[in-house]
Structures are given as structure tokens and as C-alpha cells.
Design a protein around this motif. Structure first.
Motif, short mmCIF file in Angstrom:
data_model
loop_
_atom_site.label_atom_id
_atom_site.label_comp_id
_atom_site.label_asym_id
_atom_site.label_seq_id
_atom_site.Cartn_x
_atom_site.Cartn_y
_atom_site.Cartn_z
N PRO A 30 -20.09 65.66 1.24
CA PRO A 30 -19.63 66.05 -0.08
C PRO A 30 -18.17 65.67 -0.35
N LYS A 31 -17.47 65.23 0.71
CA LYS A 31 -16.11 64.74 0.55
C LYS A 31 -15.85 63.71 1.64
N ASN A 32 -14.72 63.05 1.58
CA ASN A 32 -14.42 61.98 2.53
C ASN A 32 -14.08 62.55 3.90
N ILE A 33 -14.94 62.25 4.89
CA ILE A 33 -14.78 62.80 6.24
C ILE A 33 -14.98 61.70 7.27
N LEU A 34 -14.07 61.62 8.23
CA LEU A 34 -14.23 60.76 9.41
C LEU A 34 -14.45 61.64 10.62
N ARG A 35 -15.40 61.24 11.48
CA ARG A 35 -15.62 61.92 12.75
C ARG A 35 -15.38 60.87 13.84
N LEU A 36 -14.40 61.12 14.69
CA LEU A 36 -13.99 60.14 15.69
C LEU A 36 -14.26 60.62 17.10
N PHE A 37 -15.00 59.81 17.88
CA PHE A 37 -15.14 60.03 19.31
C PHE A 37 -14.05 59.21 19.99
N LEU A 38 -13.27 59.84 20.84
CA LEU A 38 -12.00 59.26 21.28
C LEU A 38 -12.10 58.41 22.54
N SER A 39 -13.25 58.40 23.21
CA SER A 39 -13.39 57.59 24.42
C SER A 39 -13.23 56.10 24.08
N ALA A 40 -12.56 55.37 24.95
CA ALA A 40 -12.36 53.94 24.74
C ALA A 40 -13.67 53.18 24.95
N PRO A 41 -13.83 52.02 24.33
CA PRO A 41 -15.09 51.26 24.43
C PRO A 41 -15.26 50.58 25.78
N THR A 42 -16.52 50.27 26.10
CA THR A 42 -16.86 49.56 27.33
C THR A 42 -16.98 48.06 27.04
N GLU A 43 -17.30 47.30 28.06
CA GLU A 43 -17.35 45.85 27.93
C GLU A 43 -18.47 45.37 27.01
N LEU A 44 -19.54 46.13 26.88
CA LEU A 44 -20.71 45.68 26.14
C LEU A 44 -20.68 46.05 24.67
N THR A 45 -19.50 46.35 24.14
CA THR A 45 -19.38 46.70 22.73
C THR A 45 -18.73 45.60 21.91
N GLY A 46 -18.15 44.60 22.58
CA GLY A 46 -17.37 43.59 21.87
C GLY A 46 -15.96 44.05 21.57
N LEU A 47 -15.62 45.26 22.03
CA LEU A 47 -14.29 45.82 21.76
C LEU A 47 -13.52 46.13 23.04
N SER A 48 -13.96 45.56 24.15
CA SER A 48 -13.31 45.88 25.41
C SER A 48 -11.88 45.36 25.48
N SER A 49 -11.56 44.38 24.66
CA SER A 49 -10.19 43.87 24.57
C SER A 49 -9.59 44.35 23.26
N TYR A 50 -8.62 45.24 23.35
CA TYR A 50 -8.04 45.80 22.14
C TYR A 50 -6.57 46.10 22.37
N ASP B 265 -4.89 48.61 20.52
CA ASP B 265 -4.76 50.05 20.38
C ASP B 265 -6.10 50.56 19.86
N TRP B 266 -6.86 51.21 20.72
CA TRP B 266 -8.21 51.62 20.34
C TRP B 266 -8.20 52.56 19.15
N LEU B 267 -7.31 53.52 19.09
CA LEU B 267 -7.29 54.46 17.97
C LEU B 267 -7.00 53.75 16.66
N ARG B 268 -6.13 52.76 16.70
CA ARG B 268 -5.81 52.02 15.47
C ARG B 268 -7.03 51.25 14.96
N ILE B 269 -7.73 50.55 15.86
CA ILE B 269 -8.91 49.80 15.45
C ILE B 269 -10.00 50.74 14.94
N LEU B 270 -10.18 51.86 15.63
CA LEU B 270 -11.18 52.84 15.20
C LEU B 270 -10.87 53.37 13.81
N LEU B 271 -9.62 53.68 13.56
CA LEU B 271 -9.23 54.20 12.25
C LEU B 271 -9.35 53.13 11.16
N ILE B 272 -8.98 51.90 11.47
CA ILE B 272 -9.15 50.82 10.49
C ILE B 272 -10.63 50.71 10.11
#
Length: 236
Positions: free
Chosen positions: A81-101, A103-110
């Protein structure tokens, strides 16, 4: 009582605290204030970059809920009903395409703020309908998953020095799919794709598609495409 507790997505014993900033309210478990402050600061920085890229700025406060209760990287965004983000804070593994980052929190928020700005935007007739029917009118929320997730991957790539659009892992996966004549079709690039790479298909193929559009026609055309879709009286 136990059954009702089990139905929740968060531990019912958690005591929550909230940090308010000009455009966000970050809700974090008690004891994680430093993390909440950091997320709040990054979110304020990222919002301006995302809205400039997309050409739309969401109205009102965006709620962010932080969770460190799972061992995989993920997040979600909703405008109802309103703008909500739900963030899981664990860093990604190798099989996500995001293992090289960088700042994980910055990419997640973007990535997740891009979803909010993309899905929440209205133009023309849909803006009038939004005034009447409220948040039920969000045409980009009905888009195919390669379209929505691809746009968020596009943003995370352009607004950082890494992202899945620069991942050598993703490049390898798509190159081998083409080489082996297993490149997925447009209706397969979604989160429920049952073959390899599973849910990653929406992100990998959709992200590369948006980056290709930007290279061929310019970044302005990519944002205009999503604005056009958001302004259509019928979704997609």
C-alpha cells in the motif's frame, strides 16, 4: 500462538528501531543501529542518482526494513500500500553474478530503489487514474520480469563500477548458452524459469537487453520506454 508466530516473515521477538531521514524510514533490529545509519545514508545518496537515470522521483517516504535472518542475498520492493523495500543483508555468492562488487549495500539499494521508481511512476492517463484509484494504478508492476529486473540490473551496472551487467560470470553463462543453442526465448526469461540459470534468467538476459538498448539507441530511450509503458492504460 506458535502457529501465528511461524506465519510471520520476521522473528516476533525482535525489537525494532527506526531511523528517519528526509526521504526514508529505515527499520532495523535493536542492536543494528550502525548498519541502519549506513543504509539510511546510502539510500539518500542513491535515490537522486536513480531518479535522474529513470526520470521519475517517487513521492513520500520510502520505508526500508532490514533483515539479517537468512544466509542468502536478496531484496524486494513493493508500492502497495506504500513504497517499501525489504533487504536481506547477507552478501551474494559466486553463482549470483554479483560475487564481484564494490559495495554490496549500495548495489542492493540501487537495484531495489530502481524497482520503486520504475513501478511507481505514472504518466498521462495513468497519472489521472492514480489520483482516482490510488496505488492500484502501477502499470510497470505488470511488466514481464525480464523487463522489470533487467531495468534494475541496468541501473545497478550504470550507477556502480560493478553490477551484473559487468559480471564475467554472466557474460560466460550467456555466451555458452548462445554457443550451445540454449539461449532462452523472451517468454522464458523470468523468475520461474525451471532450467539453468533458474531465476537468474530474468536478471541476466533482461539486464543485457537493457544495456544493449542503451548502446544502440541511448540511455534516454531506455527511460522513455519505461515511461511510455507506465503511461499506457493497459499494461505492457
Amino acid at each position: 500462538i506458535n502457529s501465528s508466530h511461524a506465519a510471520g516473515i520476521y522473528d516476533p521477538t525482535i525489537e525494532w528501531r527506526t531511523i528517519h531521514s528526509p526521504r526514508f524510514a529505515v527499520h532495523y533490529p535493536d542492536g543494528a543501529r550502525n548498519l541502519g545509519v549506513r543504509v539510511s545514508r546510502i539510500a539518500e545518496e542513491v535515490l537522486d542518482e536513480v531518479t535522474e537515470l529513470i526520470g521519475f522521483k517517487p513521492e513520500g517516504t520510502i520505508e526500508i526494513v532490514l533483515s539479517d535472518a537468512v544466509d542468502f542475498a536478496n531484496g524486494s520492493a513493493q508500492v502497495m500500500p506504500k513504497n517499501i523495500l525489504r533487504l536481506f543483508l547477507s552478501a551474494p555468492t559466486e553463482l549470483t553474478g554479483l560475487s564481484s562488487y564494490e559495495d554490496w549495500l549500495r548495489i542492493l539499494l540501487i537495484h531495489e530503489i530502481t524497482h520503486i521508481a520504475d513501478i511507481d511512476q505514472t504518466w498521462g492517463l495513468t497519472r489521472v487514474a492514480r489520483w482516482i484509484f490510488g496505488k492500484y494504478i502501477a502499470m510497470n508492476g505488470f511488466s514481464p520480469q525480464f523487463f522489470t529486473e533487467g531495468f534494475a540490473v541496468y541501473a545497478e551496472t550504470l550507477l556502480s563500477s560493478t553490477g551484473r551487467g559487468r559480471s564475467t560470470y554472466v557474460d560466460m553463462l550467456l555466451r555458452m548458452a548462445a554457443f550451445e543453442d540454449k539461449f532462452v526465448s523472451i517468454d522464458q526469461a523470468n523468475l520461474l524459469f525451471s532450467d539453468w540459470p533458474g531465476a537468474g534468467a530474468a536478471y541476466y538476459y533482461g539486464g543485457k537487453f537493457h544495456l544493449w538498448l542503451a548502446k544502440q539507441f541511448g540511455q534516454d530511450k531506455v527511460s522513455q520506454l519505461h515511461q511510455f509503458n507506465a503511461g499506457m492504460p493497459f499494461p505492457y
